[in-house]
Design a protein around this motif. Sequence first.
Motif, mmCIF file in Angstrom:
data_model
loop_
_atom_site.group_PDB
_atom_site.id
_atom_site.type_symbol
_atom_site.label_atom_id
_atom_site.label_comp_id
_atom_site.label_asym_id
_atom_site.label_seq_id
_atom_site.Cartn_x
_atom_site.Cartn_y
_atom_site.Cartn_z
ATOM 1 N N LEU A 141 -5.927 0.103 -11.022
ATOM 2 C CA LEU A 141 -6.147 -0.078 -12.454
ATOM 3 C C LEU A 141 -5.176 0.869 -13.142
ATOM 4 O O LEU A 141 -5.207 2.071 -12.871
ATOM 5 C CB LEU A 141 -7.585 0.298 -12.821
ATOM 6 N N ARG B 19 0.826 -1.192 0.000
ATOM 7 C CA ARG B 19 0.000 0.000 0.000
ATOM 8 C C ARG B 19 0.864 1.248 0.000
ATOM 9 O O ARG B 19 1.737 1.424 0.836
ATOM 10 C CB ARG B 19 -0.937 0.005 1.212
ATOM 11 N N GLY C 27 -4.986 2.329 -15.975
ATOM 12 C CA GLY C 27 -5.588 3.482 -16.654
ATOM 13 C C GLY C 27 -6.064 4.543 -15.677
ATOM 14 O O GLY C 27 -5.927 5.740 -15.911
ATOM 15 N N VAL C 28 -6.620 4.082 -14.560
ATOM 16 C CA VAL C 28 -7.135 5.016 -13.563
ATOM 17 C C VAL C 28 -5.976 5.755 -12.891
ATOM 18 O O VAL C 28 -6.037 6.966 -12.679
ATOM 19 C CB VAL C 28 -7.986 4.248 -12.527
ATOM 20 N N VAL D 267 -13.257 -7.255 -12.048
ATOM 21 C CA VAL D 267 -12.055 -6.479 -11.744
ATOM 22 C C VAL D 267 -12.217 -5.670 -10.465
ATOM 23 O O VAL D 267 -11.376 -5.705 -9.572
ATOM 24 C CB VAL D 267 -11.710 -5.536 -12.917
ATOM 25 N N PHE D 268 -13.352 -4.959 -10.363
ATOM 26 C CA PHE D 268 -13.507 -4.076 -9.210
ATOM 27 C C PHE D 268 -13.655 -4.869 -7.916
ATOM 28 O O PHE D 268 -13.180 -4.446 -6.866
ATOM 29 C CB PHE D 268 -14.710 -3.157 -9.414
ATOM 30 N N GLN E 102 -10.249 -5.923 -6.973
ATOM 31 C CA GLN E 102 -9.507 -4.752 -6.501
ATOM 32 C C GLN E 102 -9.870 -4.429 -5.056
ATOM 33 O O GLN E 102 -9.011 -4.218 -4.204
ATOM 34 C CB GLN E 102 -9.834 -3.539 -7.381
ATOM 35 N N ARG E 103 -11.164 -4.447 -4.793
ATOM 36 C CA ARG E 103 -11.614 -4.106 -3.447
ATOM 37 C C ARG E 103 -11.140 -5.144 -2.428
ATOM 38 O O ARG E 103 -10.680 -4.793 -1.349
ATOM 39 C CB ARG E 103 -13.137 -4.002 -3.435
ATOM 40 N N ASN F 9 -7.538 -4.588 -1.750
ATOM 41 C CA ASN F 9 -7.338 -3.386 -0.933
ATOM 42 C C ASN F 9 -7.759 -3.593 0.513
ATOM 43 O O ASN F 9 -7.319 -2.875 1.398
ATOM 44 C CB ASN F 9 -8.119 -2.210 -1.525
ATOM 45 N N GLU F 10 -8.644 -4.572 0.731
ATOM 46 C CA GLU F 10 -9.092 -4.827 2.100
ATOM 47 C C GLU F 10 -8.459 -6.089 2.658
ATOM 48 O O GLU F 10 -8.888 -6.593 3.686
ATOM 49 C CB GLU F 10 -10.619 -4.955 2.124
ATOM 50 N N TYR F 11 -7.466 -6.601 1.969
ATOM 51 C CA TYR F 11 -6.793 -7.839 2.387
ATOM 52 C C TYR F 11 -6.290 -7.676 3.813
ATOM 53 O O TYR F 11 -5.475 -6.785 4.095
ATOM 54 C CB TYR F 11 -5.631 -8.075 1.426
ATOM 55 N N PRO F 12 -6.807 -8.490 4.733
ATOM 56 C CA PRO F 12 -6.530 -8.193 6.140
ATOM 57 C C PRO F 12 -5.097 -8.464 6.589
ATOM 58 O O PRO F 12 -4.606 -7.790 7.483
ATOM 59 C CB PRO F 12 -7.516 -9.080 6.899
ATOM 60 N N GLN F 13 -4.418 -9.441 5.970
ATOM 61 C CA GLN F 13 -3.114 -9.836 6.514
ATOM 62 C C GLN F 13 -1.982 -8.864 6.174
ATOM 63 O O GLN F 13 -0.962 -8.858 6.827
ATOM 64 C CB GLN F 13 -2.729 -11.236 6.024
ATOM 65 N N GLU F 14 -2.158 -8.101 5.117
ATOM 66 C CA GLU F 14 -1.064 -7.215 4.724
ATOM 67 C C GLU F 14 -1.669 -6.002 4.025
ATOM 68 O O GLU F 14 -2.605 -6.151 3.244
ATOM 69 C CB GLU F 14 -0.135 -7.956 3.745
ATOM 70 N N PRO F 15 -1.157 -4.817 4.304
ATOM 71 C CA PRO F 15 -1.702 -3.649 3.603
ATOM 72 C C PRO F 15 -1.252 -3.634 2.141
ATOM 73 O O PRO F 15 -0.093 -3.373 1.840
ATOM 74 C CB PRO F 15 -1.142 -2.452 4.377
#
Lengths: 205, 416
Positions: free
Chosen positions: B268, B59, B270-271, B249-250, B253-254, B257-263
């Motif tokens: 994307l 992150r 393009g974004v 995809v989204f 992605q989410r 991003n919310e993966y608890p064991q590691e930030p």
Amino acid sequence: MKLLPILAATALTTTPAFAEETRQLDAHEHGVGQLDIAFAGQKIAMSLRAPGADIVGFEYAATRAEDRAAVDAAVAALAGPLDLFMVPDAAGCSVVQASAELESEDDHDDQDHDEHAHDDHAEEAHEDHDEHAHDEHADKASHTEFHAEYVLTCADPSAVTELTFAYFDRFPNAQEVEVQLISDTGATAFEVERDAPTLDLRGMF
Amino acid sequence: MILRLAFGSLIARSLTVCMTILAIALSVALFLGVEKVRTGAKASFADTISGTDLIVGARSGSVQLLLYSVFRIGNATNNMTWESYQDIADRPEVDWIVPISLGDSHRQFRVMGTTQAFFERYKYRSGQSLALRDGALMDDLFDTVIGADVAATLGYDIEDPIVVAHGLASFTEHEDQPFQVSGILEKTGTPVDRTVIVSLEAIEAIHVDWQSGAQIPGQSTPADVLRQMELQPQAITAALVGVKGRLQVFGLQRSINEYPQEPLLAILPGVALQELWQIVGIAETALIGVSAMVIITALIGMMATIFSSLNERRREMAIFRAMGARPRVILGLLVLEAVIMAALGAVLGLGLLYVGLFIGQPLIDSAFGLWLPIEPPSLRELWVLLGVVAAGAIVSMIPALRAYRMSLADGMMVRI
């Protein structure tokens, strides 16, 4: 047990109940919602996340009858995507699936939180950081988010040349929606604001 | 008739006219050049990665992760653990995943550890795949595939040895484990051209005898022993992910991003690029504004020369009028002269731009990795040129109107 002035100053809220594990907070900015849109064939999938403050104007747990009524009305409104994000009639879109729910930060896994772009709760949240006291004031300090997932199917998705965000008319506290979008031409991002509530999608097909 | 007069009068004052045209030409070239660099940079960035749905890393910021993992620009992001990588790889939505490990270098070029899948999955310029110009992909632990610029700059050929330096500082080198060039890639116009690609295991292998960033003195594991070792990486820099369906995809992605064991952070490409353009947008606007001001300055300079020429041409104008030319003709003559100057300036400016591009293209490419295409002028550029000519005509109206009013009386009067 004791005050944590440094934490309070950095405007971090709510320690998860299992603080020994990981501590992460979600991004949460009042007035700003997130909308993800994916175009695939005739299907359009959308996912909306908006802070409770945008949708119903409060983020405490709804206990009074009128608050609960407001939440119910909001969830019902969020379940009708075509009234919030209007697509041109020519596209012939219909809703295949729509769901909306109110999620409070205490509902989901306590690890699921991100950084906080939000100041005004800092003090009340950090009155007490004791783990025993945590459960009692959990609802007071937490943020709530409305989540909605939609799947649309359109006879002619290429006619979706713009989205009109009636969302802003329905929810007067919402100021901005950050849009992420994927289509055949790749991924891109937009910001749609209250002042200009349309999203131009020409060139996305 | 009037055209011949206009040309004749311009030729008669050729020195000042040439200077004016040159000023307009330079300003036009500057304006178009800024546009070219701006659009070229955007296109070049956008062309660098395609076909990758998500980039996953530790992150940080989405722009930082994109710039570091794909463009090797900016600060290094934290590493992510191999366990997290495998967790993500095992998710049902994931179609393919390619790990990337950065950190070592060879001379001025980055060394990237990855898997064979990189060559299959990495796509640039709307879906083009990497192709080998020479040799073969890595086979042995100590094989490397090098980018076209690496080969060209350092003069490497197949089977040449390469010694990888630890970190970006070249004073500590992994001398005990030299690599061998097994393949050279075709030129792509992307940062891959300036990358030395090795296998992920090789990155581990060269660090076997290293501890805390320095080599353990006197310890050097022979290459054959290393080949037998189980070289499981502990950490990677980032991973490129392809998702099975676009609709997933989204969601993926989410959950990353919310993966608890590691930030972790999933972006994307393009974004993230869009975010980058938003940041540099202000600077872009400023650049365009400044170069537009330069054009205006050049046109005002032209107006000034026309004004001063009016003085020299008092008699000329009076004679035209005395011979029956209407005031309109005087006006037309002056505006026409200005239009000719502006048009010549615009065309010369366009010419200067192409000369500049021709000379600058390879230099910009090697210095910034930015490939500016030499293409015929776009419609937008033609509009700019037309705008310059029109602005020239408008600006010249001021002295022309003065001449229109004054031509007869002024020229006939005797001034002492």
